[in-house]
Motif scaffolding. Sequence first.
Motif, short mmCIF file in Angstrom:
data_model
loop_
_atom_site.label_atom_id
_atom_site.label_comp_id
_atom_site.label_asym_id
_atom_site.label_seq_id
_atom_site.Cartn_x
_atom_site.Cartn_y
_atom_site.Cartn_z
N ARG A 115 1.36 24.97 -11.65
CA ARG A 115 2.02 26.25 -11.38
C ARG A 115 2.97 26.64 -12.51
NH1 ARG A 115 5.72 27.63 -6.01
NH2 ARG A 115 6.22 29.79 -6.57
N ARG A 116 3.78 25.67 -12.96
CA ARG A 116 4.74 25.98 -14.03
C ARG A 116 4.01 26.31 -15.34
NH1 ARG A 116 10.28 25.10 -14.96
NH2 ARG A 116 10.53 24.01 -12.97
N ARG A 118 0.96 27.59 -15.63
CA ARG A 118 0.35 28.93 -15.50
C ARG A 118 1.38 30.02 -15.73
NH1 ARG A 118 -2.43 26.67 -11.03
NH2 ARG A 118 -0.90 27.58 -9.59
#
Length: 406
Positions: A115-116, A118
Motif C-alpha cells: 500500500r505504501r 503504491r
Amino acid sequence: MTQSADQAQYPAFPMTRTCPFSPPEEYAKLRAGEPVSRATLKVNGKPAWLITTYEHVKQVLGDSRVSSNLKLPGYPHQFHIPEEMLASVRLMLLSMDPPDHTAQRRMLIPEFTARRIRAMRPRIQELVDARIDAMLAAGGPVDLVTALALPVPSLVICELLGVPYEDHARFEEWSAMMMNHDAGPEEYGAAVQALDTYLDSLVTSKENAPGDDLISRFIEKNRTEQVADHTDVVTMARLMLVGGHETTANMIALGVLALLEHPEQLDAVRSDPELLPKAVEELLRFFSISDSGAARVALEDIEVGDVTIRAGEGILPLNNSADHDESVFPDPDTLDIHREEARSHLAFGYGIHQCIGANLARLELEIVYGTLFRRIPGLRLAAPLDELRFKDDAMVYGVYELPVAW
C-alpha cells in the motif's frame, strides 16, 4: 565429501563475463559438472565455496545454519577491508543474524508495504517525467546514466529517507567506491568513514527534530522498542541510501540497453504496456546484478548436494548463475519478456534477507521503462555496444555510461 587440494588450483573469483548480457561462461560449466565448487577470492587469495544451481542457492539462503555476519572468521570478503576497521565495524541489517536482524527488519517492514509503495507512484512518475523533460530540452546525445538512471532512484531514496538531494554527488561517489572490488583498503575505509560521518550528523539532526521520513519514523519507533542505538541507525541509513539507489540505477541503464539491443522485445512492450511488469521481472532475472552479494559463512557442517561444507567456511551463493539455471529457466541466456517463470528469480535474494525494498525497485523500473519508451519512441544507442564500459570491477553489475540519442 570434502576438498583438500591446495587452494592455488582453484579458479579465481570473481570471474569475467565475455558477453555483457550473459554470466561468466564458467557458471554453466560449474552447474553441469561441479555445482558446489571451490574458488579463490581475487581480493585476498582465500578460498570460498561457489554455489551455482538454483536449487542449491535457495537451499543455502534459506538455511539457518549459515550466517551473514561479516565479522566471523571464514566470511568470504570481496573487498579490501582493513583489519582494524573490520574489528570495529557495526553490522548492517544485511549482515545481521536473528534475533537482531528480526527486530530491526520488523520495524522497517511497514515502510515498504504494498500500500505504501503504491502511494509513491504519482511522485515517482513526477520525478521521471521531470528528468525526461530535461533530456528532451537538452537534446541528444546524452548519457542516460547521469541524465536518468542515477538521478531517479537517488531522488526517490533521498525523499524516502529524508536526505537532502543536493548532497547526492558526494554520497554517490562514496557509494561507488564502496562497491568497487578493486578499491584499496584505504580508499574503501575512507569512503565508509566519510559516508558514516555525513549520516551521523543527519541522524543526530533528526533525533533532535524529527521529520516526515523513514529515518525519523525509525528513530521515533525505536524510542519505545529499543532495538537499535544511534550508531545502528546510522548504519541502517547507510544501507538504505547505498542499496536504495545503486542497484536500481544500474538496472535502469542495463534494462534500457537490453531492450534497445532486443528490438523485438521492445516492440512487444510498446504494443502492450500490460507486459511491463513481466518485462521488469525478466530483466531482473536476466542480469541478476548483485550476483555474489549474499555472502555467507557456515556455522556448522552442512550438506549441499554431495558436498560437505565445514563450519567456518565461506560460501558465495551466485544469484546470476541460479537465475540462468537451465532446469528452471529454459534457454536462460535469451531475453524473453513473455517468460512465465521469470518472477521466480533470485535477483532480490531469498529467505530472511530478501531485499526489503524489492517492490519499490520494481515500481521505479516499471515507471522508468514505460515512460521513457513512450515519451521518446525514437530512442537509440549512440555508441557501439563494444565500446561501452561495464562494471565488471564492481559488486553491483552495470554500465558506467550509456550514450543515447533520438
